[in-house]
Structure formats: C-alpha cells, structure tokens
Design an enzyme around this catalytic site. Structure first.
Site, PDB file in Angstrom:
ATOM      1  N   LYS A  29      -5.218 -39.451 -75.847  1.00  0.00           N
ATOM      2  CA  LYS A  29      -5.987 -40.079 -76.940  1.00  0.00           C
ATOM      3  C   LYS A  29      -7.293 -40.632 -76.218  1.00  0.00           C
ATOM      4  O   LYS A  29      -8.284 -40.575 -76.874  1.00  0.00           O
ATOM      5  CB  LYS A  29      -4.986 -41.440 -77.045  1.00  0.00           C
ATOM      6  CG  LYS A  29      -3.516 -41.019 -77.934  1.00  0.00           C
ATOM      7  CD  LYS A  29      -2.672 -42.230 -77.840  1.00  0.00           C
ATOM      8  CE  LYS A  29      -1.451 -41.669 -78.394  1.00  0.00           C
ATOM      9  NZ  LYS A  29      -0.340 -42.714 -78.228  1.00  0.00           N
ATOM     10  N   HIS A  39      12.502 -36.252 -71.302  1.00  0.00           N
ATOM     11  CA  HIS A  39      11.320 -37.163 -70.949  1.00  0.00           C
ATOM     12  C   HIS A  39      11.312 -37.726 -69.587  1.00  0.00           C
ATOM     13  O   HIS A  39      10.100 -38.413 -69.230  1.00  0.00           O
ATOM     14  CB  HIS A  39      11.174 -37.979 -72.090  1.00  0.00           C
ATOM     15  CG  HIS A  39      10.934 -37.528 -73.461  1.00  0.00           C
ATOM     16  ND1 HIS A  39       9.903 -37.317 -74.138  1.00  0.00           N
ATOM     17  CD2 HIS A  39      12.045 -37.153 -74.262  1.00  0.00           C
ATOM     18  CE1 HIS A  39      10.234 -36.849 -75.247  1.00  0.00           C
ATOM     19  NE2 HIS A  39      11.252 -36.877 -75.492  1.00  0.00           N
ATOM     20  N   THR A  92       0.895 -39.778 -72.940  1.00  0.00           N
ATOM     21  CA  THR A  92       0.109 -39.015 -74.372  1.00  0.00           C
ATOM     22  C   THR A  92      -1.086 -40.095 -74.376  1.00  0.00           C
ATOM     23  O   THR A  92      -2.031 -39.640 -75.017  1.00  0.00           O
ATOM     24  CB  THR A  92       1.277 -39.281 -75.226  1.00  0.00           C
ATOM     25  OG1 THR A  92       1.903 -40.495 -75.392  1.00  0.00           O
ATOM     26  CG2 THR A  92       2.317 -38.230 -75.709  1.00  0.00           C
ATOM     27  N   LYS A 108       4.089 -45.982 -62.379  1.00  0.00           N
ATOM     28  CA  LYS A 108       2.657 -46.030 -63.169  1.00  0.00           C
ATOM     29  C   LYS A 108       1.724 -46.681 -62.515  1.00  0.00           C
ATOM     30  O   LYS A 108       0.416 -46.350 -62.793  1.00  0.00           O
ATOM     31  CB  LYS A 108       2.749 -46.309 -64.598  1.00  0.00           C
ATOM     32  CG  LYS A 108       3.731 -45.554 -65.383  1.00  0.00           C
ATOM     33  CD  LYS A 108       3.864 -46.450 -66.960  1.00  0.00           C
ATOM     34  CE  LYS A 108       4.819 -45.780 -67.745  1.00  0.00           C
ATOM     35  NZ  LYS A 108       4.390 -44.567 -68.318  1.00  0.00           N
ATOM     36  N   LYS A 130      -0.261 -49.183 -70.795  1.00  0.00           N
ATOM     37  CA  LYS A 130       1.167 -48.426 -70.900  1.00  0.00           C
ATOM     38  C   LYS A 130       2.015 -49.505 -70.402  1.00  0.00           C
ATOM     39  O   LYS A 130       1.921 -50.554 -69.927  1.00  0.00           O
ATOM     40  CB  LYS A 130       1.053 -47.250 -69.958  1.00  0.00           C
ATOM     41  CG  LYS A 130       0.452 -47.562 -68.424  1.00  0.00           C
ATOM     42  CD  LYS A 130       0.304 -46.207 -67.734  1.00  0.00           C
ATOM     43  CE  LYS A 130      -0.914 -45.386 -67.982  1.00  0.00           C
ATOM     44  NZ  LYS A 130      -0.667 -44.226 -68.628  1.00  0.00           N
ATOM     45  N   ARG A 131       3.510 -48.808 -70.251  1.00  0.00           N
ATOM     46  CA  ARG A 131       4.595 -49.689 -69.968  1.00  0.00           C
ATOM     47  C   ARG A 131       4.123 -50.070 -68.350  1.00  0.00           C
ATOM     48  O   ARG A 131       3.832 -49.228 -67.722  1.00  0.00           O
ATOM     49  CB  ARG A 131       5.904 -49.224 -70.163  1.00  0.00           C
ATOM     50  CG  ARG A 131       6.252 -49.175 -71.524  1.00  0.00           C
ATOM     51  CD  ARG A 131       6.331 -50.475 -72.012  1.00  0.00           C
ATOM     52  NE  ARG A 131       7.538 -51.371 -71.784  1.00  0.00           N
ATOM     53  CZ  ARG A 131       8.648 -51.335 -72.035  1.00  0.00           C
ATOM     54  NH1 ARG A 131       8.811 -51.139 -73.271  1.00  0.00           N
ATOM     55  NH2 ARG A 131       9.713 -52.105 -71.703  1.00  0.00           N
TER      56      ARG A 131
HETATM   57  C1  F58 Z   1       7.847 -41.180 -71.794  1.00  0.00           C
HETATM   58  N1  F58 Z   1       9.206 -41.789 -71.619  1.00  0.00           N
HETATM   59  C2  F58 Z   1       7.458 -40.429 -70.597  1.00  0.00           C
HETATM   60  N2  F58 Z   1      10.688 -43.403 -72.112  1.00  0.00           N
HETATM   61  O1  F58 Z   1       7.662 -41.336 -69.529  1.00  0.00           O
HETATM   62  C3  F58 Z   1       6.070 -39.947 -70.854  1.00  0.00           C
HETATM   63  O2  F58 Z   1       5.436 -39.426 -69.632  1.00  0.00           O
HETATM   64  C4  F58 Z   1       5.972 -38.975 -72.064  1.00  0.00           C
HETATM   65  O3  F58 Z   1       4.590 -38.966 -72.247  1.00  0.00           O
HETATM   66  C5  F58 Z   1       6.707 -39.455 -73.161  1.00  0.00           C
HETATM   67  O4  F58 Z   1       8.004 -40.140 -72.776  1.00  0.00           O
HETATM   68  C6  F58 Z   1       6.628 -38.616 -74.245  1.00  0.00           C
HETATM   69  O5  F58 Z   1       7.416 -37.322 -73.916  1.00  0.00           O
HETATM   70  C7  F58 Z   1       9.348 -42.727 -72.202  1.00  0.00           C
HETATM   71  O6  F58 Z   1       8.807 -43.310 -73.008  1.00  0.00           O
HETATM   72  C8  F58 Z   1      11.172 -44.525 -72.736  1.00  0.00           C
HETATM   73  O7  F58 Z   1      10.440 -45.437 -73.362  1.00  0.00           O
HETATM   74  C9  F58 Z   1      12.636 -44.835 -72.413  1.00  0.00           C
HETATM   75  C10 F58 Z   1      13.429 -44.995 -73.669  1.00  0.00           C
HETATM   76  C11 F58 Z   1      14.832 -45.484 -73.464  1.00  0.00           C
HETATM   77  C12 F58 Z   1      14.838 -46.826 -72.594  1.00  0.00           C
HETATM   78  C13 F58 Z   1      14.080 -46.949 -71.367  1.00  0.00           C
HETATM   79  C14 F58 Z   1      12.677 -46.404 -71.571  1.00  0.00           C
END
Ligand code: F58
Length: 797
Positions: free
Chosen positions: A639, A348, A635, A533, A527-528
């Site tokens: 939406k 990811h 994602t 970003k 978003k985060r």
């Molecule tokens: C996200 N990753 C990607 N990671 O940033 C986003 O582009 C993508 O659409 C999504 O995954 C689904 O494929 C993501 O959300 C985290 O939240 C990490 C999890 C582990 C700790 C650090 C953040």
C-alpha cells in the site's frame, strides 16, 4: 443516477426506513439514509450476479476465514458503484456534510491484522473480476478491541460496531444451521452416528460485496451464534432470572468476540468451538447449495473450491469427510479424495508459536467423531505415502498445519520467499512427499480502496496522465514511467503528497495536540506490535538519532516525524512494553526544546483500517523492518509503495518482490538475509558483540536502561533491555548498524526533493503487480481452477 434521483432516494429512506423528518435528522440518520440509497442500487447487481452463477452452473469459490477486516463500507460502495458525484451533489443540496457522514461509520474490525485485511481485499477483487464466490466467517458482536492510552499504557476497551444498526447486512433467519459439540459416537459398520451433548444455531447474515463499476457482486455470509431454545420459562417463572437466561448467554458467547485471549483453558476451548462453529455451518451451507443443483457428490471438486484461510478452518477436512461418510454414506477413502480435491490451504506464518495445535483431550471432548476421523485420515495418509515420518497427530496434539496440508490439494505461501521457506522448514517432509502441492501466491491489495478511494489527489493525477484503465488493470501504472521525466508531472506528484501531508498534520494537531512540520520526512511504521516486526529497532534508531541531534543541535538536520500505529495483543507483555516505551519516548522527545523541530514521535491510538487510509497517502517512508524470514509477506508494504512512499526494509516477505519491481535504487535496503540471521543466532553473545561494536547503539540502550524515558520509574524498561542484551532472538542489535546507515541515506535522499519525488513516482508506477486482482487470478488458475463469469455491464454512475 442523477443527483436529483439520489436526493429523492436519500429523503425516501430518511422518512420511510428511518422514520425521521429531515428537519431533525442527525449525521447518523443521513448516513443510514445514504447507505440504504446506495445499497438499493447494489442489490440489483448482486441478484443479477447470483442468477448468472446459477444459470451458467459456474464453479463457486468459498473463502473460509475466521477474519474479515473490512473497515468502513459506505465509501467503498459509493466508489465502486460510481455514485460519488451524485452523492456529493445531492448532499450539498440537502446541506449535509459528505465527509462527516463517511467519518461517522464505525469500522467493521472483524480481524486482527494482515490476514483479515487480505480476506477483505480478496472479497473485493473476486467481485471486481467476476469470480463467483462467497466469503464465510463469524459475525463477531465485538470486533478487535479499541485501544486507548492511559499514561502511555495500552488499555483495551470493547469495540461495539453493532451498537448502531448495520446498514449493509441482510439477516437470513431461514439460513439457520444446528451445530453440535461434545456427546458420544456410536459406530455402525463403516459409518457412525454422533450424538452431541450441546447444540446451538448458526444464523447467517449476508453482506453484498460489490466490485468495481458494479459489474459483479458476491456475498459475505457471517454466522451469528444463537441458542437452540429460547430462555427457560420454568426457571424464569420460579424467579431464577439469571439461570433462565444462561443457556442463551452461553450460546451467544461463540460469536461475541474476535479471538479472545487464549492463554486460559476456557479461552482455548472457546476458540476451538468458534472454529468448528463457523466451519461446520459453512460446509453444510455449501453442500446444501450444491445438492440443490447436482445429485452426484463426486462432482463437488468440479463445482466448488473451498479455501482455508490459515488453519483456523482446518477442521473443514474431517468435517467434510464426516458429512460425506456419516451423513451421505460415501466410502471413507473416496470421501477423503473428494474433500482433498475441493479444499486448499493458505499458510500465513512460519512462527512456531503461531502454528495451531490442539490438545487431543480437548478435541476428543468437543469433537469426538472428528478426532476419530483425524486418526483415520492420518493413518490413510501414512499408508499412501509409505512412511510414518510425518504425522498430523503427535505427542498428544493435533497439528493443524499438517492436517490442513494432508487434506488440501494445494497449499500456498503468500510471498516468494515465504513459500520457499515453507518448503525448506515447516513443511519440508510433507513437501518432499508431495512436491507439486505447495505453490506461491504473492499477496496483493485492492487498488480501489488503497489508491482510488484513499488518495483522490494522486488518483486524479494518474487518471489525467494515463486515463482510468489502471483501476481495473493496475499494471497500466507503468504507463506513468515516461511522465516521470516531465518536470510538471513530477511537481504535481510532489504537490499531491504535500497536500496529503498537510491534511494529516492538521488532523494530528487536532486529535493529538502535537504540531508536526509538513516539510519533515513522514516516517511511518503501522502494523500489529510484535517483536519480529521490530518496532523496538525503530525506537532505538530514533533514540540514537535524538542523542546525536542533542550533541550538535545546530547542524541543519533533516527534520523527521516518526509515526507509529498498532495494537499489542492483550496478553503479550513484551509488546505492551514496546507500546508504553513508544509513548514515553514521544513524551520526552516532543518536549525537548533543543531537538523537537528536527525529530518528533507521534503514536495515534487505535490504529485500524480507516486510520491506515489517512496515514498511507501522507507517508514518505515505509518501515518494513522485520527480522528476515519472519514476515510471511506484509501487505502494508504494498500500500505504501503504491502511494509513493519509499521503503526502508529488510529482505523479508514481499519486500523482496517489491524491491525487484521498483528497482533496488528506489528502495532502502538493510539488514541480514534469512540465512544470515540463522547463522548469526548461532554465535553466542551476538547481541553483546553488536552493542560493543556500535557506540550509538550502546548509548541508546543505556538511555533506556538509565530511565531517561521513565524518570519516575527508572527500572520500567529493564525487561526490554535485558532481552536485547542477553537474548535478542530477533537480532535487533545485530541489524542496528546497517539500519542506521540506511536511515542516514534516507536523510540525504530526502534533502534532494526532485530526486525523491522521482523515486516516489517510480514506486507508484511499478507497484501495479501488487494488486489483489493479480493475486486472485493466480488462485483461480493454480488453486481453484475457476473461471470468471461474464459480468454485467457497467453500473451507470
Ligand atoms: C499475516 N498474518 C502475516 N495473522 O503476518 C503477514 O505477513 C501477511 O502479509 C498477512 O498475514 C496476509 O498473508 C496475520 O495477520 C494474524 O493476524 C493471526 C490471526 C490469528 C490470531 C493470531 C494472529
């Protein structure tokens, strides 16, 4: 189910499950009673699906994920079981407010962001399609922290979704699995015995996940950590109460919080323990189920597909090998083959700092047998491919991405661009050695939650126009295209958006005490908070625009409301400064009598799934402005497009595919491509050059530097300013001018409401491909080699 039957069921649970008399019941009691009434209906379907999976000997998919960001479950369940009318009518008779009940449910925030929400959409889609599956994760007592603002600063508070009874789960004390850590290994011939020094128990909790029309139901099994032994009675009797309870408290820490800050050594250790804890429990549960049905372990890849959602469950490779070799006597090389054919891995992120690596010392201390096996797996791989160039262990670290790649038969990226970048960057060498292993599965979102449930006005309009087949087959939305030329349809489309915006404006007025104009462009970035970003790019444009309006306040500007939402990781200093700057900018702009009717900034705290469900249907403009090459997919972008917001975005992640689907003329593109970004970065002083070339950008940065948004503390944002001027790794400055241009195009387009509505409707009509049903079908065909089971007939609504 008729409203009368629903009413009886609710009253029955109110009295006999909750022990409450209707005359004294509170919102909570009604919510629980309704949840149990709905749950009863789900359970029948869920059992039926499980029986069919066993009877048909279907291949099962196991989705291992450290996160499942499911949000609220009640409305989802009601909608999928088609019980909404019955519930609304029954509650009306009981004089109970349906909306208030729905709002009373806490969000299950067992995830950080996109990755966790994707897992939740996948669970729903697998149930809708009838793919026999099970999700495995951790039942965090405290999910993602709750965000509050104090003088503009982010303050984190523990989230406590389990402080009230959770209506959707079934405790499974009989599914309790011992998990060990530490200790030593004794090798006997080709096998080994591992004697852990620390033991605890993983206990399962099952939540049924019901698909659309209740035709299939799968299980989400979340593990709770429990102590092996109760508390120490001897110590207790000696009066040492704290020490007596200590082992219990330590064991429970493992499922206490979601991804604790891992900047400390203890934090790192805890995270690795969490990863092994849930992965090992899940694998042993999977093997137990498999062995209850089959007696030849070589059949495992035929009957089970295990998906590793990112590298968090990457220890699954060595652990499965260990279970096969040490506990079942299978030859090492054969065990690696079985494990690899069963496992697959989704990546990811390409951000180097986000790719997991574990210190060999730590790994050896916690998981001594696994470290031995990792070395052997690595050696075997190097022998097989005939080169020592790629390795999973390097420089005293175990690289979890490489380990996952080596132990998986399929590795996938989450958008077309991201998958190509995986092949050419992080996994370049491995891809050359295994050219068929990497595949692309572009992300998707479930249309049940992200359109049908969150946007009833638009859903009704769509169903009136083309029938309701779109709910199972989202690409049917293309049938809307001929309607887009119909003035009456377009008017209704715009009216639905308008009403959603009114609702949001009322909510913001009530919760944040900020008045916003529903006629304005609702421009949303949720978003985060992360540098890549680029919320700060959005802020710079906001400030530049504000200064320009101030220069000439009577010029008839197109009104805009900038809405931000998102949490910063507790240890991420830069992101927390962005949060504070956003709040400071909001304070100044919203109280500026010259400009506030044209430009406002709102930042509701504690962005989560439920808030997204409110914001997205009311949005006009979707901000997807990451540095090209950095956002794996996104994602949220899907939406928004589905709900008729136009995107302003870079050629990054799934934006690329969204733009192709909705057509370039219905998408506001700006910025450098991933290749151009890499080139630009090589130019020394690229940020300075960009600032010198654009007086608007220079003025916006100067306003921050001079303390216009922090008059009591003018130096507050010098960190951000220095970063932008001197480093700017995410090329905010170099993309600013083009972003500004695209934003002005947005203004012009929005000033022509009919054309705007047409573009928005076109986005809806062309977003069908972004259903997670399509994504799951892709995984089933390319990765899992699994088939859907014949589903049960529709649940009677
Ligand atoms: C996200 N990753 C990607 N990671 O940033 C986003 O582009 C993508 O659409 C999504 O995954 C689904 O494929 C993501 O959300 C985290 O939240 C990490 C999890 C582990 C700790 C650090 C953040």
């Amino acid at each position: 189910m008729t409203p009368a039957q629903m009413k009886d069921a609710i009253l029955h649970h109110l009295v006999y499950t909750l022990g409450k008399d209707a005359a004294h019941a509170q919102t909570y009691d009604w919510r629980m009673a309704l949840s149990f009434a709905v749950r009863d209906k789900i359970v029948d379907r869920w059992f039926e699906a499980t029986r069919r999976t066993y009877a048909g000997q279907h291949k099962r998919v196991y989705y291992l994920s450290m996160e499942f960001l499911i949000g609220r479950l009640l409305k989802d369940a009601i909608i999928n079981m088609r019980l909404e009318e019955a519930a609304i009518d029954a509650l009306q008779e009981l004089k109970v407010d349906y909306q208030a009940i729905l709002e009373d449910e806490p969000d299950a925030a067992l995830g950080n962001g996109g990755l966790g929400r994707l897992a939740a959409c996948f669970m729903e889609s697998m149930s809708t399609i009838g793919c026999p599956a099970m999700g495995y994760g951790i039942r965090y007592e405290n999910g993602l922290f709750r965000q509050r603002f104090e003088n503009g600063r982010q303050v984190e508070e523990p989230e406590d979704w389990l402080s009230q009874r959770h209506a959707w789960e079934f405790e499974r004390p009989e599914v309790s699995i011992d998990i060990g850590f530490g200790g030593h290994v004794q090798e006997i011939g080709k096998r080994a015995n591992w004697y852990p020094s620390e033991m605890l128990i993983a206990m399962g909790h099952d939540t049924p996940i019901i698909g659309w029309r209740g035709r299939w139901g799968n299980t989400l099994r979340l593990w709770e950590a429990r102590p092996m032994h109760g508390f120490d009675l001897q110590r207790f009797n000696r009066g040492d109460y704290a020490a007596a309870a200590e082992p219990e408290a330590l064991a429970r820490t493992l499922s206490r919080v979601l991804y604790p800050d891992d900047t400390t050594e203890q934090g790192k250790e805890l995270r690795l323990k969490q990863e092994f804890f849930f992965t090992s429990a899940s694998l042993r549960d999977i093997l137990r189920r498999f062995e209850s049905e089959y007696d030849d372990l070589r059949l495992l890849p035929k009957k089970a597909a295990i998906q590793m959602n990112d590298t968090h469950p990457a220890i699954a490779g060595p652990e499965l090998v260990r279970l096969l070799v040490d506990e079942r006597g299978i030859d090492f090389e054969e065990a690696v083959g079985i494990a690899r054919n069963t496992l697959s891995y989704t990546n990811h992120t390409l951000l180097p700092e986000a790719l997991e690596r574990w210190d060999e010392g730590l790994m050896g201390r916690l998981l001594p047998r696994h470290l031995q096996l990792i070395f052997r797996i690595n050696e075997l791989h190097m022998k097989d491919v005939g080169t020592r160039k790629v390795t999973a262990v390097d420089d005293g670290h175990v690289k979890m991405g490489e380990l996952s790649f080596i132990m998986a038969h399929r590795v996938n990226g989450v958008s077309a661009l991201h998958t190509e970048l995986m092949k050419s960057t992080v996994f370049k060498d491995l891809h050359e050695l295994h050219p068929n292993r990497i595949v692309n599965e572009t992300n998707g979102v479930t249309p049940r939650r992200w359109l049908l449930s969150c946007n009833p006005r638009l859903s009704t309009l769509i169903t009136d126009a083309i029938g309701d087949d779109w709910v199972d087959d989202l690409e049917q939305l293309e049938k809307l295209e001929p309607h887009i030329d119909d003035a009456a349809f377009l008017e209704s489309y715009a009216a639905a958006k308008r009403q959603n915006k009114n609702d949001l404006a009322n909510w913001i007025a009530e919760k944040l005490e900020v008045g916003i104009d529903p006629e304005a462009i609702f421009d949303v970035q949720i978003k985060r908070i992360h540098e890549y970003k680029r919320q700060h790019l959005n802020l710079l444009e906001t400030i530049a625009h504000w200064l320009e309006i101030r220069d000439n306040p009577n010029q008839g500007w197109v009104p805009r409301v900038k809405i931000f939402g998102g949490k910063a990781a507790p240890g991420y200093v830069f992101a927390k400064e962005i949060v504070r700057l956003t709040n400071d900018v909001a304070k100044v702009l919203n109280s500026d009598p010259l400009t506030s009717r044209y430009l406002k900034v709102v930042y509701p705290p504690n962005y989560n799934v439920s808030l997204a469900e409110k914001l997205i249907p009311a949005s006009d403009l979707s901000e997807q402005i990451s540095t090209a090459g950095k956002e794996a997919s996104g994602t949220g972008n899907m939406k928004f497009a589905l709900n008729g917001a136009l995107t302003i975005g870079t050629l990054d992640g799934a934006n690329v595919e969204i733009r192709e689907h909705v057509k370039p003329e219905n998408f506001f593109l700006f910025g450098m491509t991933a290749d151009e970004v890499m080139e630009r970065r090589r130019i020394g002083g690229h940020a300075g050059q960009a600032i010198a070339a654009d007086p608007r950008l220079a003025r916006a940065i100067e306003a921050i530097r001079a303390g216009r948004f922090s008059p009591d503390d003018p130096g507050r944002y010098h960190g951000i300013v220095d970063n932008l001027v001197h480093h700017d790794y995410f090329v905010v400055c170099s993309d600013f001018t083009d972003y500004w241009r695209a934003q002005r195009e947005v203004d012009t387009a929005f000033a022509a409401p009919k054309d705007w509505a047409r573009m928005a409707a076109f986005n809806t009509a062309r977003s069908g491909w972004f259903s997670s049903d399509r994504t799951i079908r892709g995984y089933m065909a390319d990765v899992w080699h699994a088939e859907a089971a014949p589903t049960v007939e529709d649940a009677a609504g």
